[in-house]
Design a protein around this motif. Structure first.
Motif, PDB file in Angstrom:
ATOM      1  N   ASP A 193       5.594   6.837  -2.987  1.00 21.90           N
ATOM      2  CA  ASP A 193       4.927   7.958  -2.333  1.00 21.90           C
ATOM      3  C   ASP A 193       4.125   7.490  -1.119  1.00 21.90           C
ATOM      4  O   ASP A 193       3.047   7.990  -0.833  1.00 21.90           O
ATOM      5  N   SER A 194       4.658   6.474  -0.418  1.00 24.07           N
ATOM      6  CA  SER A 194       3.938   5.905   0.710  1.00 24.07           C
ATOM      7  C   SER A 194       3.733   6.948   1.796  1.00 24.07           C
ATOM      8  O   SER A 194       4.583   7.784   2.044  1.00 24.07           O
ATOM      9  N   SER A 195       2.600   6.864   2.450  1.00 23.91           N
ATOM     10  CA  SER A 195       2.274   7.805   3.505  1.00 23.91           C
ATOM     11  C   SER A 195       2.992   7.421   4.791  1.00 23.91           C
ATOM     12  O   SER A 195       3.590   6.361   4.895  1.00 23.91           O
ATOM     13  N   TYR A 196       2.892   8.299   5.786  1.00 26.85           N
ATOM     14  CA  TYR A 196       3.555   8.039   7.070  1.00 26.85           C
ATOM     15  C   TYR A 196       3.004   6.781   7.725  1.00 26.85           C
ATOM     16  O   TYR A 196       3.745   5.942   8.222  1.00 26.85           O
ATOM     17  N   ALA A 199       4.141   3.603   5.882  1.00 28.15           N
ATOM     18  CA  ALA A 199       5.576   3.386   6.078  1.00 28.15           C
ATOM     19  C   ALA A 199       5.859   2.919   7.499  1.00 28.15           C
ATOM     20  O   ALA A 199       6.660   2.011   7.724  1.00 28.15           O
ATOM     21  N   ASN A 345      14.716   6.180   1.737  1.00 29.47           N
ATOM     22  CA  ASN A 345      13.402   6.712   1.368  1.00 29.47           C
ATOM     23  C   ASN A 345      12.338   6.300   2.382  1.00 29.47           C
ATOM     24  O   ASN A 345      11.489   7.101   2.779  1.00 29.47           O
ATOM     25  N   SER A 349      10.258   8.807   5.006  1.00 28.41           N
ATOM     26  CA  SER A 349       8.793   8.821   5.080  1.00 28.41           C
ATOM     27  C   SER A 349       8.318   8.654   6.518  1.00 28.41           C
ATOM     28  O   SER A 349       7.284   9.210   6.908  1.00 28.41           O
TER      29      SER A 349
END
Length: 502
Positions: A193-196, A199, A345, A349
């Motif tokens: 669930d890494s953020s922008y 990422a 993925n 992101s």
């Protein structure tokens, strides 16, 4: 007036005299005709014997070491040699008999050449044909020796022997090695669930990491601690005299296109033979036992890259192998669902699931990943291990996170027992290389070897391999023109000899 007539008319005497004159004229005509035919044959034989004798004076060191035939001479001196041989062969009486004894009396009047061909001509194809022909027979001879038990085992140089260190330049200092150790950095984690921002930062770090390795620290990354590389470089004035610099490719060679299937197969066989010739004649980073007399140590790498310095050629060869390995690694990543999904993925992101941008970002991440793995593969090759063309999940080393910790201490999961060696990957790069440039760079190395160890004035473009010579002979008639009724004052015979090494 009173004549004393005896009764004899003399008609028989006159008849016999006329008959004998006609018979002798016929006989002399037959003899002269046979002589003219012999003169024509003799002039051709003399011309080809002269050419054969001149081409017999080939550069022996060039043949003994590289299996190449070539007469090292200027065009004027070569023409003079043929002239001298033609004069001697056309007048054997000057050697074995008195100078006045000669039935044919053939003399050389003039000599000139239409064309003289050198090893460097025809876009290097003349050289390549000799090299592949030599290699063909060398391989057959080697197999026969192995079959008959006459060939001793050939031991190649090892990358792990002290002798390799002694043959090369200065050692890599500890300060340079510490740069690699510091590159490992701190570990990062990739969350689903890494953020922008995280990422994006991860992508930039991966790109920066790979770019940094591909620059100044790449060779240091490959070399084991304590081992050295050669820093020998060619002087500018030396490189300007090499065939690859003074010979210009023809327009046909520059715009060559792929031929038919049969032509492709023939070209592939010839390229395979030429690659074998390169392996048997020139050394590489992994095999320093060949051609040790030459100052440049990484000779096959020079053929691939054509740079002046050994370390530059080694770096360029490493980059070529990395690119080759990256292509195979990318193919594997596209077929490995878990790794492909991880890249997708991360791309989603970064791009907020924008369709085209997401696909482009995913491909970029996969490409960087394949290049990072290719660096590990190339390091394994430099350490004498084998690397398979297509990797598997068991032999794949780097995770997407692992790219950030990529350094000299990164352990490879490839056991190195199967696949292809450094030299074999180098051969793959040479095999797909443009052939004409490869021919001339091989001739560069041969010229350097001859200049350094045999003759400092040696040049490959002065090695004559074939000639088209025009010779003009003359001979006087053997009998008087009164007897032959109609005869020229002198006979001339013109011979064109196209002669050379097959």
């Amino acid at each position: 007036m009173d004549f004393n007539y005896t009764g004899y008319k003399g008609s028989i005497t006159v008849y016999l005299a006329l008959t004998l004159t006609i018979i002798l004229s016929l006989l002399f005509c037959v003899i002269e005709s046979a002589r003219i035919s012999s003169l024509k044959t003799r002039s051709k034989a003399v011309s080809y014997m002269a050419a054969d004798s001149a081409f017999g004076e080939f550069a022996r060191p060039l043949f003994e070491k590289y299996g190449l035939f070539g007469v090292f001479s200027t065009e004027e001196d070569f023409l003079t040699d043929i002239k001298n041989y033609a004069v001697k062969n056309s007048s054997p009486g000057n050697i074995t008999f008195n100078t006045s004894f000669s039935l044919l009396n053939l003399k050389l009047k003039d000599i000139s050449y239409n064309n003289i061909y050198h090893l460097t001509d025809n876009d290097g194809i003349f050289f390549a044909k000799q090299a592949t022909a030599y290699e063909k027979y060398r391989i057959i001879a080697g197999k026969l020796k192995e079959f008959t038990g006459l060939n001793d085992a050939v031991t190649k140089g090892s990358l792990n022997t002290p002798a390799y260190i002694d043959e090369h330049g200065a050692c890599i200092d500890n300060k340079s090695l510490s740069v690699l150790n510091d590159m490992s950095g701190s570990k990062s984690s990739l969350y689903k669930d890494s953020s922008y921002s995280s990422a994006k930062s991860l992508e930039e770090n991966i790109a920066s990491k790979v770019t940094n390795l591909l620059k100044s620290n790449l060779l240091l990354f490959f070399i084991d601690d304590g081992y050295t590389i050669s820093h020998t470089a060619l002087a500018d004035e030396t490189k300007e005299t090499l065939p690859s610099h003074i010979c210009v490719l023809s327009e046909e060679a520059r715009s060559i296109q792929a031929g038919s299937i049969s032509d492709f197969i023939t070209a592939a066989v010839d390229k395979g033979l030429f690659a074998s010739y390169i392996n048997s004649s020139f050394s590489s980073y992994a095999d320093t036992s060949v051609n040790t007399a030459l100052s440049l140590k990484y000779q096959r790498e020079y053929i691939l890259s054509g740079l002046s310095a050994d370390d530059d050629n080694l770096l360029s060869a490493a980059l070529s192998i990395i690119s080759l390995r990256a292509a195979f690694n990318l193919t594997y990543l596209l077929t490995d669902a878990p790794k492909r999904d991880a890249a997708v993925n991360l791309a989603n992101s970064i791009t907020f699931y924008t369709p085209f941008a997401s696909q482009l970002a995913a491909f970029t991440i996969l490409s960087l990943w394949s290049y990072a793995e290719a660096i590990i593969d190339t390091r394994d090759l430099f350490h004498g291990q084998k690397v398979p063309l297509m990797k598997t999940a068991d032999t794949w080393t780097l995770s997407l996170e692992g790219i950030l910790t990529l350094g000299k201490s990164t352990a490879s999961k490839n056991d190195g027992s199967s696949g292809y060696t450094y030299d074999e990957y180098l051969n793959m790069c040479l095999f797909i290389m443009e052939p004409f440039t490869m021919y001339y760079r091989c001739m560069d190395l041969i010229q350097l070897d001859m200049c350094e160890n045999i003759n400092p004035d040696f040049h490959m473009n002065s090695c004559i391999i074939a000639s088209d010579i025009h010779l003009l002979y003359e001979a006087k008639p053997l009998f008087s023109s009164v007897i032959l009724l109609a005869s020229p004052d002198i006979y001339t015979f013109s011979v064109d000899t196209l002669y050379g090494y097959d």
